[in-house]
Write a protein that holds these residues in place. Sequence first.
Motif, mmCIF file in Angstrom:
data_model
loop_
_atom_site.group_PDB
_atom_site.id
_atom_site.type_symbol
_atom_site.label_atom_id
_atom_site.label_comp_id
_atom_site.label_asym_id
_atom_site.label_seq_id
_atom_site.Cartn_x
_atom_site.Cartn_y
_atom_site.Cartn_z
ATOM 1 N N GLY A 258 0.811 -1.226 0.000
ATOM 2 C CA GLY A 258 0.000 0.000 0.000
ATOM 3 C C GLY A 258 0.838 1.267 0.000
ATOM 4 N N LEU A 259 2.111 1.169 -0.398
ATOM 5 C CA LEU A 259 2.987 2.352 -0.435
ATOM 6 C C LEU A 259 2.988 2.943 -1.842
ATOM 7 C CD1 LEU A 259 5.944 0.762 1.600
ATOM 8 C CD2 LEU A 259 4.195 2.340 2.460
ATOM 9 N N GLY A 260 3.577 4.123 -1.980
ATOM 10 C CA GLY A 260 3.532 4.851 -3.258
ATOM 11 C C GLY A 260 4.583 4.399 -4.248
ATOM 12 N N TYR A 261 4.579 5.061 -5.423
ATOM 13 C CA TYR A 261 5.519 4.786 -6.511
ATOM 14 C C TYR A 261 6.419 6.002 -6.729
ATOM 15 C CZ TYR A 261 7.249 4.033 -11.213
ATOM 16 O OH TYR A 261 8.072 3.899 -12.295
ATOM 17 N N PRO A 262 7.713 5.855 -7.010
ATOM 18 C CA PRO A 262 8.452 4.594 -7.069
ATOM 19 C C PRO A 262 8.656 3.974 -5.685
ATOM 20 C CG PRO A 262 9.932 6.446 -7.409
ATOM 21 C CD PRO A 262 8.562 7.015 -7.309
ATOM 22 N N GLY A 263 8.680 2.653 -5.668
ATOM 23 C CA GLY A 263 8.611 1.941 -4.408
ATOM 24 C C GLY A 263 9.898 1.905 -3.605
ATOM 25 N N GLY A 264 11.046 1.982 -4.282
ATOM 26 C CA GLY A 264 12.323 1.834 -3.576
ATOM 27 C C GLY A 264 12.485 2.791 -2.399
#
Length: 364
Positions: A186-192
Amino acid sequence: MVSKGKDSPLTVLGIETSCDETAAAVVRREADGRGEILAGVVRSQLDLHAAYGGVVPEIAARAHVEMLDAAIRQAMGEAKLDFAALDAVAAAAGPGLIGGLIVGVTTAKAIAIALRRPFIAVNHLEAHALTAGLTDGLDFPYLLLLVSGGHTQLLIVKGVGSYERLGTTLDDALGEAFDKAAKLLGLGYPGGPEIEREAAKGSATVALPRPMLGRSEPHFSLAGLKTALRREAEARAPLSQRDIADLSASFQDAVADIISDRTARAFDLYQQRLGPGAQRALVVAGGVAANRRLKAALETVADAHGFRLVVPPPELCSDNAVMIAWAGAVRLSHGLVDDVSAPIRARWPLDPAAPPAIGAGVKA
Ligand code: KG4
Ligand code: ZN
């Protein structure tokens, strides 16, 4: 065609449009091999793609059309140069998304024709590979770990145009694995960067697999790790803040173990191939190289094998046009120029002789 002698400085305009950054830069390479960045402009399209959780090729191509001229104008302005001062125009001609590559390459060819200067078709991966020559004055040979949203490779960089691929990914690229892991948490993009931030708040308490550990060829496989993470996340749903942090930390630790093991194997192969006297340096490039946990893990394994770790600054590790301009200047210094018939290449392996990795999908 106007061309300079080998002993003159070379000034090159570089254009990068292979993915979701529209970038233009001007770099000068002195006759002694040192480089200077005269201008570097990167216009990220992140906002345009964020809602989709990944890069949408058609949106990217249109955005390049809209933004490239202004990026070039800005780069030339920052460099305080007239177009006539350029010795060549370079553009990433692959690998990447065809629509974007067409925009950059066509623009570069048009400028080159107008100026009567050489056009240089740069392999985007070679540009990543050569950046350490600009930032750290590093000579050949060295080992390269390229870890981005689209690529995961371990290569021996022997010289300009001379590469031996030791390892690649059988499925997802490392950055792609971070992006998918972030999405399922459920986290945003970009994910790193999101995973790295969450991981700092949690502890690596969740047991996750480390695929390929100990395998003799330094290939990667990340799909199984992602599936295991999904299973652990589903078992805990709905996820608390603590769960997200712990799962992120556990994922990042698993990746750190995987890249340490795979790179250690590549160190051995590098020395087997080049002999004990060869320079021992590991260059890390690609957006994932920004991750501090992974950098620390690589530092440890590099130290243990007597390799020096070279990580260019983050803005030159992720996609940019400085590296394209620099690769163009290096190629020009070797007399390696193209003409306007140079093709655009969606796939363009640095080591075309590398055998396909067994079990590899189309991305390898
Ligand atoms: O090299 P890059 O900017 O673009 C290409 O893919 O060519 O790399 C972007 C990738 C993304 O997948 C992003 O999630 C990953 O690099 N990335 C990171 C970090 N920062 C960017 N991965 C892990 N940790 C980071 N701090
Ligand atoms: Zn890249």
